[in-house]
Design a protein around this motif. Structure first.
Motif, PDB file in Angstrom:
ATOM      1  N   ALA A   1      -4.408   2.272   6.303  1.00  0.00           N
ATOM      2  CA  ALA A   1      -3.346   3.238   6.622  1.00  0.00           C
ATOM      3  C   ALA A   1      -2.019   2.513   6.882  1.00  0.00           C
ATOM      4  O   ALA A   1      -0.956   2.948   6.429  1.00  0.00           O
ATOM      5  CB  ALA A   1      -3.742   4.084   7.830  1.00  0.00           C
TER       6      ALA A   1
ATOM      7  N   GLN B   1       5.373  11.160   8.626  1.00  0.00           N
ATOM      8  CA  GLN B   1       5.474  10.402   7.380  1.00  0.00           C
ATOM      9  C   GLN B   1       6.921  10.370   6.869  1.00  0.00           C
ATOM     10  O   GLN B   1       7.406   9.312   6.443  1.00  0.00           O
ATOM     11  CB  GLN B   1       4.556  10.997   6.310  1.00  0.00           C
ATOM     12  CG  GLN B   1       4.498  10.072   5.097  1.00  0.00           C
ATOM     13  CD  GLN B   1       3.457  10.484   4.099  1.00  0.00           C
ATOM     14  OE1 GLN B   1       3.394  11.652   3.723  1.00  0.00           O
ATOM     15  NE2 GLN B   1       2.658   9.545   3.646  1.00  0.00           N
TER      16      GLN B   1
ATOM     17  N   ASP C   1      -1.198  -0.502   5.751  1.00  0.00           N
ATOM     18  CA  ASP C   1      -0.783  -1.074   4.462  1.00  0.00           C
ATOM     19  C   ASP C   1      -0.090  -0.065   3.571  1.00  0.00           C
ATOM     20  O   ASP C   1       0.853  -0.374   2.872  1.00  0.00           O
ATOM     21  CB  ASP C   1      -2.024  -1.518   3.651  1.00  0.00           C
ATOM     22  CG  ASP C   1      -2.425  -2.923   3.988  1.00  0.00           C
ATOM     23  OD1 ASP C   1      -1.856  -3.474   4.936  1.00  0.00           O
ATOM     24  OD2 ASP C   1      -3.326  -3.443   3.284  1.00  0.00           O
ATOM     25  N   LYS C   2      -0.622   1.134   3.569  1.00  0.00           N
ATOM     26  CA  LYS C   2      -0.111   2.169   2.648  1.00  0.00           C
ATOM     27  C   LYS C   2       0.948   3.056   3.312  1.00  0.00           C
ATOM     28  O   LYS C   2       1.327   4.087   2.748  1.00  0.00           O
ATOM     29  CB  LYS C   2      -1.270   3.076   2.170  1.00  0.00           C
ATOM     30  CG  LYS C   2      -2.383   2.334   1.463  1.00  0.00           C
ATOM     31  CD  LYS C   2      -2.108   2.228  -0.015  1.00  0.00           C
ATOM     32  CE  LYS C   2      -3.202   1.459  -0.721  1.00  0.00           C
ATOM     33  NZ  LYS C   2      -2.826   0.962  -2.032  1.00  0.00           N
ATOM     34  N   ASN C   3       1.367   2.688   4.542  1.00  0.00           N
ATOM     35  CA  ASN C   3       2.379   3.465   5.267  1.00  0.00           C
ATOM     36  C   ASN C   3       1.974   4.916   5.500  1.00  0.00           C
ATOM     37  O   ASN C   3       2.771   5.837   5.291  1.00  0.00           O
ATOM     38  CB  ASN C   3       3.721   3.463   4.510  1.00  0.00           C
ATOM     39  CG  ASN C   3       4.309   2.085   4.472  1.00  0.00           C
ATOM     40  OD1 ASN C   3       4.189   1.312   5.438  1.00  0.00           O
ATOM     41  ND2 ASN C   3       4.916   1.732   3.363  1.00  0.00           N
ATOM     42  N   VAL C   4       0.723   5.097   5.893  1.00  0.00           N
ATOM     43  CA  VAL C   4       0.219   6.464   6.065  1.00  0.00           C
ATOM     44  C   VAL C   4      -0.098   6.715   7.545  1.00  0.00           C
ATOM     45  O   VAL C   4      -0.822   5.937   8.162  1.00  0.00           O
ATOM     46  CB  VAL C   4      -1.059   6.662   5.217  1.00  0.00           C
ATOM     47  CG1 VAL C   4      -1.707   7.995   5.527  1.00  0.00           C
ATOM     48  CG2 VAL C   4      -0.728   6.580   3.734  1.00  0.00           C
TER      49      VAL C   4
ATOM     50  N   ILE D   1      -5.727   8.333   2.247  1.00  0.00           N
ATOM     51  CA  ILE D   1      -4.844   7.184   2.501  1.00  0.00           C
ATOM     52  C   ILE D   1      -4.456   6.518   1.176  1.00  0.00           C
ATOM     53  O   ILE D   1      -3.288   6.167   0.967  1.00  0.00           O
ATOM     54  CB  ILE D   1      -5.533   6.178   3.458  1.00  0.00           C
ATOM     55  CG1 ILE D   1      -5.801   6.844   4.809  1.00  0.00           C
ATOM     56  CG2 ILE D   1      -4.660   4.947   3.660  1.00  0.00           C
ATOM     57  CD1 ILE D   1      -6.694   6.032   5.743  1.00  0.00           C
TER      58      ILE D   1
ATOM     59  N   LYS E   1       3.643   5.097  10.635  1.00  0.00           N
ATOM     60  CA  LYS E   1       2.362   4.834   9.958  1.00  0.00           C
ATOM     61  C   LYS E   1       1.307   4.423  10.969  1.00  0.00           C
ATOM     62  O   LYS E   1       1.631   4.067  12.101  1.00  0.00           O
ATOM     63  CB  LYS E   1       2.557   3.718   8.923  1.00  0.00           C
ATOM     64  CG  LYS E   1       3.048   2.422   9.530  1.00  0.00           C
ATOM     65  CD  LYS E   1       3.261   1.371   8.462  1.00  0.00           C
ATOM     66  CE  LYS E   1       3.912   0.150   9.070  1.00  0.00           C
ATOM     67  NZ  LYS E   1       4.231  -0.892   8.138  1.00  0.00           N
TER      68      LYS E   1
ATOM     69  N   SER F   1      -4.066   7.905  -1.499  1.00  0.00           N
ATOM     70  CA  SER F   1      -3.103   8.790  -2.173  1.00  0.00           C
ATOM     71  C   SER F   1      -1.789   8.897  -1.399  1.00  0.00           C
ATOM     72  O   SER F   1      -0.926   9.714  -1.752  1.00  0.00           O
ATOM     73  CB  SER F   1      -3.701  10.204  -2.313  1.00  0.00           C
ATOM     74  OG  SER F   1      -4.982  10.149  -2.907  1.00  0.00           O
ATOM     75  N   GLY F   2      -1.661   8.145  -0.308  1.00  0.00           N
ATOM     76  CA  GLY F   2      -0.436   8.195   0.503  1.00  0.00           C
ATOM     77  C   GLY F   2      -0.336   9.472   1.307  1.00  0.00           C
ATOM     78  O   GLY F   2       0.755   9.922   1.668  1.00  0.00           O
ATOM     79  N   VAL F   3      -1.490  10.082   1.609  1.00  0.00           N
ATOM     80  CA  VAL F   3      -1.519  11.385   2.299  1.00  0.00           C
ATOM     81  C   VAL F   3      -1.914  11.193   3.765  1.00  0.00           C
ATOM     82  O   VAL F   3      -2.980  10.630   4.044  1.00  0.00           O
ATOM     83  CB  VAL F   3      -2.545  12.302   1.578  1.00  0.00           C
ATOM     84  CG1 VAL F   3      -2.892  13.513   2.402  1.00  0.00           C
ATOM     85  CG2 VAL F   3      -2.012  12.719   0.210  1.00  0.00           C
TER      86      VAL F   3
ATOM     87  N   ARG G   1       4.732  17.162  -1.077  1.00  0.00           N
ATOM     88  CA  ARG G   1       3.945  16.273  -0.219  1.00  0.00           C
ATOM     89  C   ARG G   1       2.622  16.973   0.143  1.00  0.00           C
ATOM     90  O   ARG G   1       2.527  18.196   0.063  1.00  0.00           O
ATOM     91  CB  ARG G   1       4.690  15.966   1.098  1.00  0.00           C
ATOM     92  CG  ARG G   1       6.043  15.376   0.878  1.00  0.00           C
ATOM     93  CD  ARG G   1       6.947  15.400   2.096  1.00  0.00           C
ATOM     94  NE  ARG G   1       6.926  16.580   2.926  1.00  0.00           N
ATOM     95  CZ  ARG G   1       7.544  17.719   2.657  1.00  0.00           C
ATOM     96  NH1 ARG G   1       8.239  17.868   1.560  1.00  0.00           N
ATOM     97  NH2 ARG G   1       7.477  18.752   3.491  1.00  0.00           N
TER      98      ARG G   1
END
Ligand SMILES: NC(=O)c1ccc[n+]([C@@H]2O[C@H](COP(=O)([O-])OP(=O)(O)OC[C@H]3O[C@@H](n4cnc5c(N)ncnc54)[C@H](O)[C@@H]3O)[C@@H](O)[C@H]2O)c1
Length: 435
Positions: free
Chosen positions: A231, A376, A233-236, A207, A381, A209-211, A160
């Protein structure tokens, strides 16, 4: 109910735009602690405990035993900077840590070489450097950052990644049209919209990149409708802004105490001398305005003059930062506080805090990256308000005022950890001990 939290297995990559004083003091500090050369003083995740259940239960585990956090041995470091110096050279230049200590971790630090930065001199006026991405539109640069993240993750075999902005303070700017929706933002990137700051391109890349992304400076960065929606939307998880160290940290210790006792305050004059690169960047009025905004808002939020007009309505608050090279990273912050008590009788408090900026900031970086990774893995999120504890200008949902009182912030942080693990929240009511 206990939240499902994925285990902290494998390596956790920490990517930092800005490998300056704070970033290198953090990295070198973690390496020194790993080698047994020092203690992680100032870090809640490493030294803090958490009380569970009743006071009579005697359950006070260490925080890092209570929630599954990445271990210091699992951390891998990288970043971007406009200068080509590796982390060893940057740490030597920053002159925060003892050269003898740095020598002992020199080979590991030398391996950390900054990737080419996305930079725009209109946003940080006092510095310029050669290590920058020059090709294509801002959208191309965003994709280049996304590639950098993926490449770093692969070559370092990370499970991660977390990103934290430790770059210079960008000039003050308000969200414009381009920041309202992600469609507008992406169009703006493609059209090189000058309203998009470099830090926003890093946040976008993270975001996408899901980071998780944390912002250690007062820049607007991720605090815009477009990036916050992305953020979610992408669960970040995201959080910011501006590490709470030095003078503002002192303010959030003292102001709640004055208010708790209903003591009045008519003036708070704060001035600093600071001689590092951060101080130099803050000489620019645009960058200083970003700082001034996060610094000034603290007292109003804590003292609530609208609720206590006879105590705080006329409070005169002034904050100055003066660039003074001889002191380097060793800042001196003076506060003169004019307070009043019973029948309005005046009193004064003087504070002279000889602090070390990056020494105070480094443990906050460590805690933030570990907690953001935890958030995370726990499926959280968007804005992480429970991490307000670390910031001068905590991000909140629209319309919600930020909580600045450090003791309420700490309670909120610990209650969030209790909530994650399905433990009772602590209210401090305590009537049960007298039943
Ligand atoms: N030290 C503290 O106590 C403290 C407290 C609150 C906030 N901060 C903030 O943290 C940030 C870092 O502070 P510092 O003392 O390490 O400053 P620094 O000047 O030593 O380091 C910042 C680095 O960011 C680099 N940089 C600037 N723009 C960049 C970009 N677009 N991409 C990549 N790199 C970029 C600079 O070249 C520099 O090396 C500053 O914004 C500062 O205001 C620090």
């Amino acid at each position: 109910m206990t939240q499902k939290i994925a285990p902290a297995k494998g390596k956790l990559g920490i990517l930092m735009p800005g490998l300056g004083a704070v970033a290198t003091t953090f990295i070198a500090g973690v390496m020194a602690v790993r080698k047994g050369l020092g203690q992680p003083v100032g870090s809640l995740t490493q030294l803090g405990t958490i009380r569970l259940g009743k006071r009579t239960d005697n359950r006070t585990p260490k925080i890092n035993e209570f929630v599954p956090l990445a271990d210091l041995d699992q951390l891998v470091f990288g970043g971007w900077d406009i200068f080509e110096d590796n982390a060893y050279e940057a740490a030597v230049n920053a002159a925060v840590l003892d050269p003898a200590l740095l020598k002992q971790i020199k080979p590991q630090l030398q391996k950390i070489k900054p990737m080419k930065a996305v930079f725009d001199k209109n946003y940080v006026k006092r510095i310029d450097g050669p290590n920058v991405k020059t090709k294509g539109t801002l959208l191309d640069k965003a994709h280049a950052l996304i590639d950098d993240i993926a490449h770093f993750k692969k070559t370092n075999k990370c499970d991660r990644i977390v990103m934290i902005w430790t770059g210079s303070t960008e000039v003050f700017h308000k969200p414009g049209k381009v920041h309202q929706t992600i469609e507008a933002f992406e169009k703006g990137l493609a059209k090189n919209d000058p309203d998009i700051a470099p830090s926003q391109i890093y946040a976008y890349a993270a975001i996408m990149s899901g980071v998780p992304f944390a912002n250690g400076a007062p820049n607007l960065t991720v605090d815009t409708p477009a990036l916050l929606a992305l953020a979610r939307d992408k669960n970040v998880p995201v959080c910011g802004k501006d590490f709470k160290t030095g003078q503002t940290y002192m303010k959030t210790l003292i102001a709640p105490g004055l208010k708790a006792r209903m003591l009045g305050c008519s003036g708070w004059f704060s001035t600093n001398i600071l001689g590092n690169r951060d101080g130099e960047v803050l000489e620019d009025p645009g960058s200083f305005l970003s700082k001034e905004n996060t610094k000034l808002s603290v007292l109003d939020s804590i003292l609530q003059p609208e609720l206590y007009p006879q105590l705080y309505k006329d409070l005169y608050h002034s904050v100055k930062i003066n660039y003074y090279p001889p002191r380097g990273d060793s800042k001196e912050g003076w506060d003169n506080i004019d307070i009043f008590g019973w029948l309005g009788y005046p009193m004064q408090i003087k504070i002279d805090f000889l602090c070390r900026d990056s020494i105070l900031a480094a443990p906050l970086v460590l805690d933030l990256v570990l907690f953001m990774d935890l958030a995370q893995r726990a499926g959280m999120k968007g804005i992480q308000e429970w991490l307000s504890f670390y910031f001068k200008g905590p991000m909140t949902a629209p319309g919600l005022y930020p909580e600045h009182d450090i003791f309420i912030q700490l309670m909120k942080l610990k209650n969030t950890l209790r909530w994650m693990r399905g433990e009772d929240l602590i209210t401090h009511l305590g009537l049960e001990y007298y039943d």
